[in-house]
Design a protein around this motif. Structure first.
Motif, mmCIF file in Angstrom:
data_model
loop_
_atom_site.group_PDB
_atom_site.id
_atom_site.type_symbol
_atom_site.label_atom_id
_atom_site.label_comp_id
_atom_site.label_asym_id
_atom_site.label_seq_id
_atom_site.Cartn_x
_atom_site.Cartn_y
_atom_site.Cartn_z
ATOM 1 N N GLN A 168 0.834 -1.210 0.000
ATOM 2 C CA GLN A 168 0.000 0.000 0.000
ATOM 3 C C GLN A 168 0.866 1.256 0.000
ATOM 4 N N ILE A 169 1.980 1.233 0.711
ATOM 5 C CA ILE A 169 2.884 2.384 0.735
ATOM 6 C C ILE A 169 3.418 2.652 -0.669
ATOM 7 N N VAL A 170 3.788 1.604 -1.402
ATOM 8 C CA VAL A 170 4.267 1.791 -2.773
ATOM 9 C C VAL A 170 3.152 2.389 -3.632
ATOM 10 N N ALA A 171 1.930 1.914 -3.464
ATOM 11 C CA ALA A 171 0.796 2.492 -4.200
ATOM 12 C C ALA A 171 0.640 3.971 -3.842
ATOM 13 N N ASP A 172 0.758 4.298 -2.556
ATOM 14 C CA ASP A 172 0.643 5.698 -2.114
ATOM 15 C C ASP A 172 1.767 6.555 -2.698
ATOM 16 N N MET A 173 2.969 5.996 -2.779
ATOM 17 C CA MET A 173 4.096 6.727 -3.372
ATOM 18 C C MET A 173 3.802 7.056 -4.833
ATOM 19 N N ASN A 174 3.288 6.069 -5.564
ATOM 20 C CA ASN A 174 2.964 6.289 -6.974
ATOM 21 C C ASN A 174 1.885 7.354 -7.133
ATOM 22 N N GLU A 175 0.870 7.301 -6.303
ATOM 23 C CA GLU A 175 -0.201 8.305 -6.360
ATOM 24 C C GLU A 175 0.352 9.702 -6.084
ATOM 25 N N ARG A 176 1.269 9.800 -5.134
ATOM 26 C CA ARG A 176 1.853 11.106 -4.812
ATOM 27 C C ARG A 176 2.662 11.650 -5.978
ATOM 28 N N MET A 177 3.363 10.782 -6.693
ATOM 29 C CA MET A 177 4.135 11.223 -7.859
ATOM 30 C C MET A 177 3.200 11.800 -8.925
ATOM 31 N N VAL A 178 2.070 11.141 -9.138
ATOM 32 C CA VAL A 178 1.094 11.623 -10.118
ATOM 33 C C VAL A 178 0.509 12.957 -9.655
ATOM 34 N N GLU A 179 0.209 13.066 -8.355
ATOM 35 C CA GLU A 179 -0.296 14.340 -7.815
ATOM 36 C C GLU A 179 0.692 15.472 -8.058
ATOM 37 N N MET A 180 1.984 15.160 -8.050
ATOM 38 C CA MET A 180 3.026 16.169 -8.268
ATOM 39 C C MET A 180 3.217 16.490 -9.747
ATOM 40 N N GLY A 181 2.532 15.753 -10.619
ATOM 41 C CA GLY A 181 2.612 16.057 -12.040
ATOM 42 C C GLY A 181 3.309 15.020 -12.889
ATOM 43 N N SER A 182 3.757 13.937 -12.301
ATOM 44 C CA SER A 182 4.414 12.892 -13.087
ATOM 45 C C SER A 182 3.368 12.149 -13.912
ATOM 46 N N PRO A 183 3.572 12.032 -15.235
ATOM 47 C CA PRO A 183 2.590 11.321 -16.059
ATOM 48 C C PRO A 183 2.638 9.805 -15.871
ATOM 49 N N ASN A 184 3.789 9.277 -15.443
ATOM 50 C CA ASN A 184 3.877 7.850 -15.122
ATOM 51 C C ASN A 184 5.061 7.602 -14.208
ATOM 52 N N VAL A 185 5.057 6.427 -13.589
ATOM 53 C CA VAL A 185 6.060 6.103 -12.577
ATOM 54 C C VAL A 185 6.458 4.641 -12.727
ATOM 55 N N ILE A 186 7.743 4.386 -12.655
ATOM 56 C CA ILE A 186 8.240 3.017 -12.571
ATOM 57 C C ILE A 186 8.635 2.791 -11.114
ATOM 58 N N SER A 187 8.148 1.696 -10.543
ATOM 59 C CA SER A 187 8.529 1.312 -9.186
ATOM 60 C C SER A 187 9.148 -0.074 -9.254
ATOM 61 N N GLN A 188 10.409 -0.148 -8.924
ATOM 62 C CA GLN A 188 11.088 -1.441 -8.883
ATOM 63 C C GLN A 188 11.139 -1.877 -7.425
ATOM 64 N N ILE A 189 10.588 -3.059 -7.150
ATOM 65 C CA ILE A 189 10.575 -3.530 -5.771
ATOM 66 C C ILE A 189 11.203 -4.915 -5.661
ATOM 67 N N LYS A 190 11.782 -5.149 -4.500
ATOM 68 C CA LYS A 190 12.242 -6.477 -4.088
ATOM 69 C C LYS A 190 11.516 -6.757 -2.786
ATOM 70 N N LEU A 191 10.908 -7.917 -2.693
ATOM 71 C CA LEU A 191 10.088 -8.241 -1.533
ATOM 72 C C LEU A 191 10.513 -9.571 -0.946
ATOM 73 N N LEU A 192 10.763 -9.581 0.346
ATOM 74 C CA LEU A 192 10.998 -10.813 1.086
ATOM 75 C C LEU A 192 9.819 -10.982 2.018
ATOM 76 N N TYR A 193 9.080 -12.065 1.837
ATOM 77 C CA TYR A 193 7.941 -12.376 2.688
ATOM 78 C C TYR A 193 8.297 -13.596 3.520
ATOM 79 N N GLN A 194 8.218 -13.437 4.827
ATOM 80 C CA GLN A 194 8.547 -14.532 5.744
ATOM 81 C C GLN A 194 7.519 -14.501 6.871
ATOM 82 N N PRO A 195 6.462 -15.323 6.763
ATOM 83 C CA PRO A 195 5.368 -15.273 7.737
ATOM 84 C C PRO A 195 5.800 -15.433 9.191
ATOM 85 N N SER A 196 6.917 -16.127 9.435
ATOM 86 C CA SER A 196 7.353 -16.360 10.813
ATOM 87 C C SER A 196 8.027 -15.145 11.441
#
Length: 101
Positions: free
Chosen positions: A56-84
């Motif tokens: 959700q934070i990444v989605a919020d970051m993208n929305e903020r970029m558009v609000e600032m006038g960016s016509p598009n945004v690339i977000s490169q993410i690396k995710l480690l999910y470890q339920p424990s």
């Protein structure tokens, strides 16, 4: 419980080729304002939290970029999910200990 680590690099397109640093600064502010633990590095920022919260934070970051006038945004993410549970310090502790010696 923290079950995810995510590193994100955000690359906003600017309207007229302006400097992207003010956009990146604003994206980091979105992370800061979210309240999650994070570390800024030269090429990406790493966050620690619940997986859905971090996505959700990444989605919020993208929305903020558009609000600032960016016509598009690339977000490169690396995710480690470890339920424990996982933390940045779990993965970097041995290196931080080496720095102290």
């Amino acid at each position: 419980m923290t079950n995810a680590l995510m590193s994100v690099q955000i690359i906003p397109k600017t309207k007229n080729g302006e400097d992207v640093i003010p956009y990146v600064d604003e994206a980091i502010k979105v992370i800061h304002d979210s309240g999650v633990k994070y570390e800024v590095h030269p090429l990406e920022t790493t966050m620690e939290g619940e997986m859905n919260q971090l996505l959700q934070i990444v989605a919020d970051m993208n929305e903020r970029m558009v609000e600032m006038g960016s016509p598009n945004v690339i977000s490169q993410i690396k995710l480690l999910y470890q339920p424990s549970e996982i933390s940045m310090s779990d993965l970097t502790k041995k290196y931080r200990d080496e720095e102290k010696n």
